[in-house]
Motif scaffolding. Structure first.
Motif, short mmCIF file in Angstrom:
data_model
loop_
_atom_site.label_atom_id
_atom_site.label_comp_id
_atom_site.label_asym_id
_atom_site.label_seq_id
_atom_site.Cartn_x
_atom_site.Cartn_y
_atom_site.Cartn_z
N ILE A 27 0.86 -1.19 0.00
CA ILE A 27 0.00 0.00 0.00
C ILE A 27 0.90 1.24 0.00
O ILE A 27 1.52 1.57 1.02
N ASP A 28 1.00 1.91 -1.13
CA ASP A 28 1.89 3.06 -1.22
C ASP A 28 1.17 4.34 -0.81
O ASP A 28 -0.02 4.33 -0.48
N ASP A 29 1.87 5.45 -0.84
CA ASP A 29 1.30 6.73 -0.41
C ASP A 29 0.08 7.11 -1.25
O ASP A 29 -0.90 7.68 -0.73
N ALA A 30 0.14 6.81 -2.53
CA ALA A 30 -0.98 7.16 -3.41
C ALA A 30 -2.24 6.39 -3.01
O ALA A 30 -3.36 6.94 -3.04
N ASP A 31 -2.08 5.14 -2.60
CA ASP A 31 -3.22 4.35 -2.14
C ASP A 31 -3.82 4.96 -0.87
O ASP A 31 -5.04 5.08 -0.75
N TRP A 32 -2.96 5.29 0.07
CA TRP A 32 -3.45 5.89 1.31
C TRP A 32 -4.23 7.18 1.02
O TRP A 32 -5.30 7.41 1.58
N GLU A 33 -3.70 8.00 0.13
CA GLU A 33 -4.35 9.27 -0.20
C GLU A 33 -5.68 9.02 -0.92
O GLU A 33 -6.69 9.70 -0.65
N ARG A 34 -5.69 8.03 -1.82
CA ARG A 34 -6.92 7.72 -2.56
C ARG A 34 -8.03 7.26 -1.62
O ARG A 34 -9.18 7.67 -1.75
N TYR A 35 -7.69 6.43 -0.65
CA TYR A 35 -8.69 5.96 0.31
C TYR A 35 -9.18 7.09 1.21
O TYR A 35 -10.37 7.17 1.53
N PHE A 36 -8.26 7.96 1.60
CA PHE A 36 -8.65 9.07 2.46
C PHE A 36 -9.58 10.03 1.71
O PHE A 36 -10.62 10.44 2.24
N GLN A 37 -9.23 10.35 0.47
CA GLN A 37 -10.05 11.28 -0.30
C GLN A 37 -11.44 10.71 -0.59
O GLN A 37 -12.45 11.40 -0.44
N THR A 38 -11.50 9.46 -1.02
CA THR A 38 -12.78 8.88 -1.41
C THR A 38 -13.64 8.51 -0.22
O THR A 38 -14.82 8.86 -0.15
N ASN A 39 -13.07 7.80 0.73
CA ASN A 39 -13.88 7.26 1.84
C ASN A 39 -14.14 8.26 2.95
O ASN A 39 -15.16 8.17 3.63
N VAL A 40 -13.23 9.20 3.14
CA VAL A 40 -13.36 10.14 4.27
C VAL A 40 -13.75 11.54 3.78
O VAL A 40 -14.78 12.09 4.17
N MET A 41 -12.94 12.11 2.91
CA MET A 41 -13.15 13.51 2.54
C MET A 41 -14.43 13.74 1.73
O MET A 41 -15.00 14.82 1.78
N SER A 42 -14.89 12.74 0.98
CA SER A 42 -16.15 12.94 0.27
C SER A 42 -17.27 13.24 1.25
O SER A 42 -18.06 14.17 1.06
N GLY A 43 -17.33 12.48 2.34
CA GLY A 43 -18.35 12.72 3.36
C GLY A 43 -18.13 14.00 4.13
O GLY A 43 -19.09 14.69 4.50
N VAL A 44 -16.87 14.34 4.38
CA VAL A 44 -16.55 15.60 5.07
C VAL A 44 -17.03 16.78 4.22
O VAL A 44 -17.71 17.69 4.72
N ARG A 45 -16.71 16.76 2.95
CA ARG A 45 -17.07 17.89 2.07
C ARG A 45 -18.58 18.05 1.93
O ARG A 45 -19.11 19.16 2.01
N LEU A 46 -19.26 16.93 1.73
CA LEU A 46 -20.71 17.01 1.56
C LEU A 46 -21.39 17.42 2.86
O LEU A 46 -22.33 18.22 2.86
N SER A 47 -20.93 16.89 3.97
CA SER A 47 -21.52 17.26 5.27
C SER A 47 -21.30 18.74 5.57
O SER A 47 -22.20 19.41 6.09
N ARG A 48 -20.13 19.23 5.23
CA ARG A 48 -19.82 20.65 5.46
C ARG A 48 -20.82 21.54 4.74
O ARG A 48 -21.21 22.61 5.24
N HIS A 49 -21.25 21.11 3.56
CA HIS A 49 -22.23 21.90 2.80
C HIS A 49 -23.66 21.69 3.30
O HIS A 49 -24.36 22.65 3.64
#
Length: 263
Positions: free
Chosen positions: A101-123
């Motif tokens: 699991i490289d850095d790009a994988d970690w970032e991809r999982y964080f952006q898709t699984n976590v930040m998508s919900g953070v961004r939508l909830s913020r709005h």
């Protein structure tokens, strides 16, 4: 119990198939105006056609957006400016050894699984607070608490969702808005079927048989000893989104078949 969500707009991310589709169907059947989201126009159109065939009177619309980055989230918000119910279902998963699991994988999982919900909830949370009613649900996983050694990056992202949901629930104290997480266990969704297809074909078994054997060997603590159906998960989500669930907030609600060995 009769759940009536007439007059409420529900946005379910990644709802063109799997658990998200089942949630969209359940909310539409309860009377909500449901926004079906997917990454392609074809997948969204197919889902809408399937829902209309089953629920001819349903109020539905489609919204194409890839939520793996901020631009996709912005596009979805532009298409759907307001919602009373937000189900953060978008997510990715895979079996992968930790050392691969490289850095790009970690970032991809964080952006898709976590930040998508953070961004939508913020709005969407702002409007819910202004109106004095709303429901936000994060579709997490039993892997948030039972971190799998063969997909640590996935487990990490699901644990992060629990933290965000709990914090948002506290932010919405006394407002009439609830924020919860739902934790499915192994579920026979399209994604899981695809993951098990090769194994099933190689061993000459049905995907259902392969899924049951996976649960019994890899999630041996399961009490039901089988994968859940997508509708079984959706039932919990529809309840959490209902008027009747007004005293349930800040919770991590399990639909894991008893996999987590805790009281």
């Amino acid at each position: 119990m009769h759940i009536d969500l007439t007059g409420k707009t529900a946005l379910v991310t990644a709802s063109s198939a799997g658990i998200g589709f089942a949630i969209a169907k359940g909310l539409a059947a309860a009377g909500a105006h449901v926004v079906v989201n997917g990454r392609s126009q074809g997948s969204v159109d197919k889902a809408l056609a399937a829902l209309r065939a089953e629920l001819p009177a349903a109020s539905l619309q489609g919204a194409v957006a890839d939520l793996s980055d901020a631009a996709g989230t912005d596009a979805l918000i532009a298409a759907v400016p307001a919602a009373d119910i937000l189900v953060n279902n978008a997510g990715i998963f895979e079996l992968k050894p930790f050392f691969e699991i490289d850095d790009a994988d970690w970032e991809r999982y964080f952006q898709t699984n976590v930040m998508s919900g953070v961004r939508l909830s913020r709005h969407y949370l702002k409007g819910m607070l202004d109106r004095g009613w709303g429901r936000i649900v994060f579709i997490s996983s039993e892997s948030a608490l039972n971190i799998p050694a063969d997909m640590i990056h996935y487990g990490f992202s699901k644990t992060a969702q629990l933290a965000v949901a709990r914090g948002l629930a506290k932010l919405a104290t006394g407002s009439g808005v609830t924020v919860n997480s739902v934790l499915p266990g192994p579920t026979l969704s399209e994604g899981v079927k695809a993951m098990l297809k090769e194994t099933a074909e190689k061993e000459g078994k049905s995907i259902e048989q392969a899924a049951t054997e996976f649960v019994r060997s890899q999630r041996a603590s399961s009490i039901i000893q089988r994968p859940a159906t997508v509708d079984e998960v959706a039932n919990m989500v529809v309840y959490v989104c209902s008027m009747q669930a007004s005293a349930t907030t800040g919770a991590a609600l399990r639909v894991d078949g008893g996999v987590l060995d805790t009281i």
